[in-house]
Write an enzyme that holds these catalytic residues in place. Structure first.
Site, PDB file in Angstrom:
ATOM      1  N   LYS A 104       4.655  41.933  36.128  1.00  0.00           N
ATOM      2  CA  LYS A 104       3.372  41.999  36.818  1.00  0.00           C
ATOM      3  C   LYS A 104       3.566  41.824  38.324  1.00  0.00           C
ATOM      4  O   LYS A 104       4.246  40.899  38.775  1.00  0.00           O
ATOM      5  CB  LYS A 104       2.434  40.894  36.307  1.00  0.00           C
ATOM      6  CG  LYS A 104       2.081  40.992  34.833  1.00  0.00           C
ATOM      7  CD  LYS A 104       1.113  42.109  34.559  1.00  0.00           C
ATOM      8  CE  LYS A 104       0.654  42.094  33.106  1.00  0.00           C
ATOM      9  NZ  LYS A 104      -0.284  43.202  32.813  1.00  0.00           N
ATOM     10  N   LYS A 144      -3.773  51.968  25.146  1.00  0.00           N
ATOM     11  CA  LYS A 144      -3.951  50.706  24.434  1.00  0.00           C
ATOM     12  C   LYS A 144      -4.832  50.992  23.214  1.00  0.00           C
ATOM     13  O   LYS A 144      -6.068  50.985  23.310  1.00  0.00           O
ATOM     14  CB  LYS A 144      -4.585  49.663  25.351  1.00  0.00           C
ATOM     15  CG  LYS A 144      -3.622  49.142  26.429  1.00  0.00           C
ATOM     16  CD  LYS A 144      -4.292  48.117  27.310  1.00  0.00           C
ATOM     17  CE  LYS A 144      -3.273  47.264  28.064  1.00  0.00           C
ATOM     18  NZ  LYS A 144      -2.329  48.029  28.863  1.00  0.00           N
TER      19      LYS A 144
END
Length: 331
Positions: free
Chosen positions: A163, A269
């Site tokens: 991240k 997703k």
């Protein structure tokens, strides 16, 4: 045919807070569904929304479930509206899984199912389960990534996601350099900004990646969803690939971005994108470079998501389901 419907909310605590540009996440909440047909066959489903990604909220999903009758039909399931994409996925998954017993999840007992979907369960290992798919492991944000990748490497992971956009860019670039230096040459690295960069910062990261001797697989969602045209321009200006994530959270967004000309990577997703049957239809009509990714679901939703990944992936990219090391316990 009619199906008996039961559902229960669950919550699982992260081992450490998950830090992204959207904020800090402490507990993963979801809803487990059970459908039972007239022959006693059971199908399990999971509704695992992430509202800041564009799905419904958990409260909206619970309200929808509470308004349903105790007996439902296929017609009800396939008419769930598009603004409830996680519900679409959960109910269709339960319907598709009726009586299959895949991965040992076919039991109709709630307590057995709870044990099987616990983060410490053998059915949800921290290392990749046997599969033709390869797996990407999520690293913690910040300096912790410099240490955690080693244990994940020993567990068999060769692709990692880190991240960015959660701290000062100068500090993150220094950590990035250290991470690159420490990773084995055969490792693959993905950077995920969660839409947390501005245009100049995105340029800076892409320039840094293009200047490396090793290839960064892609930078995921560098800019916010409303800056699609800027991301399209960046994708054409640099050698490092860009992947859309939040921009393609739902089936409608996926179709819109494709129509607008996006041909770089799409992060799918499954648990929040919507109807699995409609997702299959989209892939039958369009050949796209897709990476299938987790939303920190239990083994119930992951079962359907990985089936879709194995069925629909065309470019053999590692799937982003190496996340179970983030969980401590079920609440």
């Amino acid at each position: 045919m009619r199906y008996q419907l039961e559902f229960r909310p669950i919550a699982r605590k992260f081992r450490r807070s998950l830090v992204t540009s959207h904020g800090i996440w402490e507990v993963r909440e979801a809803i487990i569904l059970r459908l039972t047909d007239i022959n006693g066959k059971v199908g399990w489903g999971e509704i695992a929304p992430i509202s800041w990604f564009g799905s419904e909220t958990l409260e909206q999903a619970l309200d929808f479930c509470r308004q349903l009758p105790k007996e439902i039909t296929q017609e009800i399931i396939y008419s769930i509206p598009a603004h409830l994409p996680a519900c679409q996925f959960g109910f269709e998954s339960a319907l598709e899984g009726l009586g299959t017993g895949d991965w040992g999840l076919g039991t109709g007992d709630w307590e057995v199912m709870k044990a099987k979907t616990s983060p410490s369960s053998p059915s949800s290992p921290s290392s990749p389960p046997p599969s033709p798919l390869t797996y990407s492991a999520l690293l913690p944000a910040g300096e912790a990534a410099l240490h955690q990748w080693r244990s994940l490497w020993e567990e068999g992971y060769r692709t990692f996601k880190w991240k960015i956009g959660v701290g000062e860019i100068a500090e993150e670039l220094k950590l990035f350099d250290s991470l690159i230096q420490s990773l084995p040459a055969s490792a693959k690295l993905r950077l995920d900004a969660n839409g947390g960069l501005n245009y100049q910062q995105a340029h800076t990261w892409l320039q840094a990646c293009d200047n490396l001797a090793i290839e960064i697989e892609f930078i995921e969602q560098p800019l916010p969803v409303d800056q699609f045209s800027q991301m399209l321009a960046l994708s054409q200006a640099y050698g490092t690939a860009i992947a859309l994530d939040e921009s393609v959270a739902t089936l409608k967004q996926l179709a819109d971005c494709y129509e607008k000309g996006w041909r770089d990577v799409f992060v799918i997703k499954p648990a929040i994108i919507g109807s699995p049957s409609r997702l299959r239809q989209f892939f039958q009509q369009h050949e796209i470079d897709a990476v299938f990714s987790s939303v920190f679901e239990t083994a119930i939703a992951r079962q359907t998501a990985l089936k879709l990944a194995a069925e629909l992936s065309l470019h053999n990219r590692a799937v982003g389901f190496g996340v179970n090391h983030f969980f401590a316990q079920e609440l």
